[in-house]
Design an enzyme around this catalytic site. Structure first.
Site: not given
Ligand code: 4NP
Length: 152
Positions: A13, A7, A123
């Site tokens: 994440r 990420c 996100d």
């Protein structure tokens, strides 16, 4: 099989994806390893975001020991499968690929659950705790498909 989750910051994440995938590897008894990293260097050495840790803990998983690191070119040699969370991460990693072999390893992770749809994992950094649960549910679906793919 070596899997890398990517990420931007490697604190939300991708560490969640690493924890979820690690649990799937154990559940399915796979001969596989998983790691995670970020395209950026903002959070090198940092623990996962407390909201990411809390969400995984609610699902009986512990990611508190993970630490942020940045993607490096040698990861193309060290890993077989490189999953990005969104199209920005995908573009950044593809721009670093040295050849077609590197490029072939890179895929948007949600395409494992929804082929060719290029759905990003949103996100959750600037939102609330609910965003983390949504990420958890999305990644659980994708990691299950990855695990089944490795098993077969
Ligand atoms: P991640 O989330 O890419 O899922 O780890 C972010 C974490 C930190 C920042 C951006 C995204 N940041 O700008 O610091």
């Amino acid at each position: 099989m070596k899997i890398l989750m990517v990420c931007l910051g490697n604190i939300c994440r991708s560490p969640m994806a690493e924890g979820i995938m690690r649990d799937k590897i154990n559940e399915y008894g796979l001969n596989a390893q998983v790691d995670s990293c970020g395209t950026a260097d903002y959070h090198v050495g940092d623990s996962p975001d407390h909201r990411a840790q809390k969400t995984l803990k609610q699902h009986k998983s512990d990611i508190s020991m993970l630490r942020g690191r940045q993607f490096q070119i040698s990861d193309f040699d060290s890993f077989d499968l490189i999953f990005t969370m969104d199209d920005n991460n995908y573009g950044n990693i593809m721009a670093l690929a040295r050849n077609e072999e590197d490029e072939k390893k890179v895929e948007m992770i949600m395409n494992k659950a929804y082929p060719n749809e290029n759905i990003p994992v949103p996100d959750p950094y600037y939102g609330g705790i609910n965003g983390f649960e949504e990420v958890y549910q999305m990644l659980t679906l994708a990691c299950d498909k990855i695990a089944i793919g490795i098993k077969n």
